[in-house]
Scaffold this motif. Structure first.
Motif, PDB file in Angstrom:
ATOM      1  N   GLU A 139       0.888  -1.159   0.000  1.00  0.00           N
ATOM      2  CA  GLU A 139       0.000   0.000   0.000  1.00  0.00           C
ATOM      3  C   GLU A 139       0.929   1.212   0.000  1.00  0.00           C
ATOM      4  N   ASP A 140       1.032   1.844  -1.150  1.00  0.00           N
ATOM      5  CA  ASP A 140       2.016   2.902  -1.377  1.00  0.00           C
ATOM      6  C   ASP A 140       1.953   3.951  -0.265  1.00  0.00           C
ATOM      7  N   PRO A 141       3.079   4.149   0.437  1.00  0.00           N
ATOM      8  CA  PRO A 141       3.090   5.096   1.543  1.00  0.00           C
ATOM      9  C   PRO A 141       3.336   6.544   1.121  1.00  0.00           C
ATOM     10  N   THR A 142       3.555   6.756  -0.169  1.00  0.00           N
ATOM     11  CA  THR A 142       3.802   8.110  -0.655  1.00  0.00           C
ATOM     12  C   THR A 142       2.645   9.006  -0.237  1.00  0.00           C
ATOM     13  N   GLY A 143       2.964  10.110   0.367  1.00  0.00           N
ATOM     14  CA  GLY A 143       1.933  11.036   0.825  1.00  0.00           C
ATOM     15  C   GLY A 143       1.638  10.929   2.311  1.00  0.00           C
ATOM     16  N   GLU A 144       2.060   9.848   2.960  1.00  0.00           N
ATOM     17  CA  GLU A 144       1.910   9.770   4.413  1.00  0.00           C
ATOM     18  C   GLU A 144       2.908  10.764   5.007  1.00  0.00           C
ATOM     19  N   PRO A 145       2.497  11.546   6.018  1.00  0.00           N
ATOM     20  CA  PRO A 145       3.328  12.666   6.465  1.00  0.00           C
ATOM     21  C   PRO A 145       4.695  12.297   7.063  1.00  0.00           C
ATOM     22  N   ASP A 146       4.869  11.070   7.532  1.00  0.00           N
ATOM     23  CA  ASP A 146       6.145  10.695   8.144  1.00  0.00           C
ATOM     24  C   ASP A 146       6.959   9.761   7.251  1.00  0.00           C
TER      25      ASP A 146
END
Length: 171
Positions: A139-146
């Motif tokens: 689940e692509d983590p791109t864009g999660e703030p950390d």
């Protein structure tokens, strides 16, 4: 020491270079290196070695063991680098729920590049045949703030320098 991250989670699919970067980062960042693979049960390792991907239910106790270990280590004053697939958002969230100051470094790359890397390595229980299931589970983590992405194709020393900048190298 500053109020920055105490845990750097180097994440990505199998063969992306997590262990290589997390080991190098541990040396440069004065941290303890942990490999999430070491927290797998013998049953889970055998399951993967037989060419079968783990289910989320099989991954849950594994992530819980990792989270508990991280809490103990940080409470004892350690900084930690963790090589961890982090494929599922819920597993990243379990680590976040520890309340520890952490940062995810996502080794991002395409399947063809990583396939080539996996075929070139030896002695690892994860077969190349599971790479497709790794990408399917991610689940692509791109864009999660950390989460910060680091390209798989960069040279290891360039990846390390980038990781240290992202962590605000205060070692």
């Amino acid at each position: 020491m500053s109020g920055g991250p105490r845990v750097a989670v180097v994440m990505g699919v199998s063969g992306s270079g997590k262990t290589t970067l997390a080991r190098a980062l541990a040396g440069a960042w004065a941290a303890t290196f942990l490999d999430a693979d070491d927290f797998h049960s013998a049953q889970a390792r055998a399951h993967m070695a037989s060419g079968q991907p783990l289910t989320d239910a099989m991954r849950q106790p594994w992530v819980e063991r990792i989270a508990l270990d991280l809490q103990h280590r940080v409470a004892a004053g350690e900084r930690v680098t963790l090589a961890f697939s982090g494929l599922r958002r819920r597993h990243r969230d379990l680590l976040r729920a520890t309340g520890l100051p952490l940062r995810f470094l996502f080794l991002s790359g395409d399947a063809a590049t990583i396939d080539g890397r996996m075929r070139a390595r030896s002695g690892h229980y994860m077969p190349v045949s599971l790479l497709d299931s790794q990408f399917a589970a991610l689940e692509d983590p791109t864009g999660e703030p950390d989460v910060d992405a680091i390209a798989v194709g960069l040279a290891p020393d360039t990846q390390l320098a980038h990781a240290l900048r992202l962590l605000g190298d205060d070692a």
